[in-house]
Design an enzyme around this catalytic site. Structure first.
Site, PDB file in Angstrom:
ATOM      1  N   ALA A  96       5.249-128.437 -42.488  1.00 53.06           N
ATOM      2  CA  ALA A  96       4.185-127.462 -42.206  1.00 53.06           C
ATOM      3  C   ALA A  96       4.926-126.301 -41.715  1.00 53.06           C
ATOM      4  CB  ALA A  96       3.070-127.739 -41.540  1.00 53.06           C
ATOM      5  N   GLU A 121      -3.137-138.070 -49.497  1.00 50.19           N
ATOM      6  CA  GLU A 121      -3.763-138.227 -48.502  1.00 50.19           C
ATOM      7  C   GLU A 121      -4.260-136.867 -47.956  1.00 50.19           C
ATOM      8  OE1 GLU A 121      -5.526-137.959 -45.273  1.00 50.19           O
ATOM      9  OE2 GLU A 121      -3.687-138.741 -44.139  1.00 50.19           O
ATOM     10  N   GLU A 154     -14.876-130.524 -44.922  1.00 48.88           N
ATOM     11  CA  GLU A 154     -14.103-131.113 -43.662  1.00 48.88           C
ATOM     12  C   GLU A 154     -14.115-130.018 -42.552  1.00 48.88           C
ATOM     13  OE1 GLU A 154     -10.434-133.974 -42.532  1.00 48.88           O
ATOM     14  OE2 GLU A 154     -10.067-132.370 -44.177  1.00 48.88           O
ATOM     15  N   TRP A 199       0.935-130.566 -40.090  1.00 49.16           N
ATOM     16  CA  TRP A 199       1.098-130.287 -38.590  1.00 49.16           C
ATOM     17  C   TRP A 199       0.504-131.077 -37.608  1.00 49.16           C
ATOM     18  CZ3 TRP A 199      -3.158-129.153 -36.750  1.00 49.16           C
ATOM     19  CH2 TRP A 199      -4.393-128.540 -37.574  1.00 49.16           C
ATOM     20  N   CYS A 234      -7.496-136.491 -39.794  1.00 48.45           N
ATOM     21  CA  CYS A 234      -8.381-136.482 -41.181  1.00 48.45           C
ATOM     22  C   CYS A 234      -9.268-137.952 -40.783  1.00 48.45           C
ATOM     23  CB  CYS A 234      -7.416-137.184 -42.354  1.00 48.45           C
ATOM     24  SG  CYS A 234      -6.114-135.820 -42.671  1.00 48.45           S
TER      25      CYS A 234
END
Length: 458
Positions: free
Chosen positions: A160, A232, A363, A134, A266
């Protein structure tokens, strides 16, 4: 489970969608398979014409699409419009370059393999399942769909669950541009329904952008069924500042690197390793820049960044910061969730983060930065590589020998020198380690889902 659009600025449900039934899913898989058989027989020129028409539609509807993206996931209207226009640019790029990227090649002199003629063709493989996130609900999909469709494949979009309207828009967009019906249908299904889809022999491969857990589940299911995947899976990207850097410029860029898309990227910088000679100056400038960002209404042009996309996402950020503070981290700015509606969280900088804290390795998908003092280049590289992730990196130095070492030794899919990590249609994008495998975009990306077919003639 109902799929819903929730306004991140208020937390209120705006629209609800029932998941597709098994019969509806079957109809969409069958449509994608039929569309592939039609698309594979078309020429690059025909597909390029459709792709350019699709780009024209998206560009004409950019304001409408930007408003939809902002409504569903909370990014600023300015950045949402940029995302729409960037996606249109990528469509035109692959319309222009796909035929060259996939032109037949002669790998060796035919005589060396006893052949009169020898070529390697790059043919489409079929239906590819695309499991998309998303945070960039349009761009993430287009950077797969544009090269895949230009190669002659079709896609099934499992988007998503919090951006169902964007998913349905995309599904309709390619057909309005001229692609055969079923070229990129959306599946409104739950995450648990993804892996079983890979047992369907009509689906030939999968691509996923998302969490490590989601990637592992899809890769496992695909592996059992001998199907290729491109993954990814995020990162904890580094931002390294060395003594020769323009500290003022680096600090300014460091703020953008962390708060872009509300920190939900990311490739947003998350770990800042700063040489001791410039640490104090950089940190003071960086903290000031983070502290003066404006969080608020994403439709207000004065807003630096909007809310986080979901309540669960904000709770994850809160838990990571709370764990770090409880174990001795120092909050230099931010760190306190604001009162009121919506999923807002302030730009936050922490120091004294240690391996004992979750934030050191996990993360953080929000505007939280960790600054670390390092004594030399060796320490910076060692700490940069002390991560399960390896997506990209941003390094700041003017010393040629340092640039060379950083480019060679940082374990990541990208090294950006004196600039922010970014994605471009003509440049490969992807990571190593837990950040995934395979590449998107460029000639490397369009060749992920093709059959490199040897044609030998006596």
């Amino acid at each position: 489970m109902t799929l819903v659009t929730v306004d991140p600025t208020t937390g209120k449900v705006l629209k609800e969608f029932a998941p597709h039934t098994p019969a509806e899913v079957e109809a969409r898989v069958a449509a994608a398979d039929a569309a592939f058989r039609a698309l594979a027989r078309t020429t690059f020129a025909q597909r390029a014409d459709w792709m350019r028409r699709t780009a024209d539609l998206l560009e004409a509807e950019a304001d409408e699409v930007a408003d939809l993206i902002t409504t569903e996931m909370g990014k600023t209207l300015v950045s949402a419009r940029y995302e729409a226009l960037k996606s249109a640019t990528a469509m035109r790029f692959f319309a222009d370059h796909a035929e060259r990227y996939l032109a037949p090649e002669r790998p060796v002199d035919p005589a060396t393999v006893g052949s009169a003629e020898l070529a390697v063709r790059f043919d489409p493989i079929g239906v590819v399942l695309a499991v998309m996130p998303w945070n960039y609900p349009l761009w993430q999909c287009v950077r797969f769909a544009a090269p895949a469709l230009m190669a002659g494949n079709t896609g099934l979009l499992k988007h998503a669950s919090n951006v169902p309207q964007t998913a349905l828009y995309l599904s309709d967009l390619f057909e309005r541009g001229g692609f055969p019906a079923g070229s990129f249908p959306a599946l409104l299904i739950e995450a648990r329904d993804v892996s079983p889809l890979l047992e369907d022999r009509r689906i030939r491969a999968a691509t996923l952008t998302g969490s490590v857990a989601a990637g592992a589940a899809v890769a496992e299911a695909a592996g059992r069924n001998i199907k290729k995947t491109v993954l990814e899976l995020g990162g904890t990207d580094v931002f390294i500042v060395l003594p020769s850097a323009d500290v003022s410029r680096a600090a300014e860029a460091a703020v953008t690197a962390r708060v872009q898309n509300s920190g939900q990227s990311c490739i947003a910088a998350k770990r800042y390793y700063v040489h001791t000679e410039v640490y104090d100056e950089f940190t003071a400038r960086f903290v000031e820049g983070m502290a003066t960002t404006t969080t608020g209404d994403p439709r207000d042009e004065a807003t630096t960044f909007g809310p986080l996309a979901t309540g669960r996402g904000r709770r994850d950020v809160e838990e990571l910061v709370a764990d770090a503070v409880a174990k001795g981290a120092t909050v230099l700015t931010g760190g306190v969730t604001p009162q009121g509606p919506g999923f807002f969280y302030p730009a936050t900088v922490l120091a004294d983060v240690t391996p004992a804290m979750r934030l050191y390795r996990e993360e953080c998908f929000g505007p939280v930065a960790c600054v670390h003092r390092v004594n030399d280049l060796d320490e910076a590289i060692r700490l940069a590589n002390d991560s399960d992730f390896g997506l990209s990196s941003s390094v700041w130095t003017t010393e040629p020998h340092e640039i060379d070492r950083l480019a060679r030794e940082i374990d990541a899919g990208g090294v950006f020198v004196n600039g922010l990590t970014a994605s471009f249609p003509g440049v490969p994008f992807g990571g190593v380690k837990d950040s995934g495998y395979g590449r998107e975009l460029s000639a490397f990306g369009i060749r992920e889902f093709v059959n490199a077919k040897t044609v030998w003639r006596a």
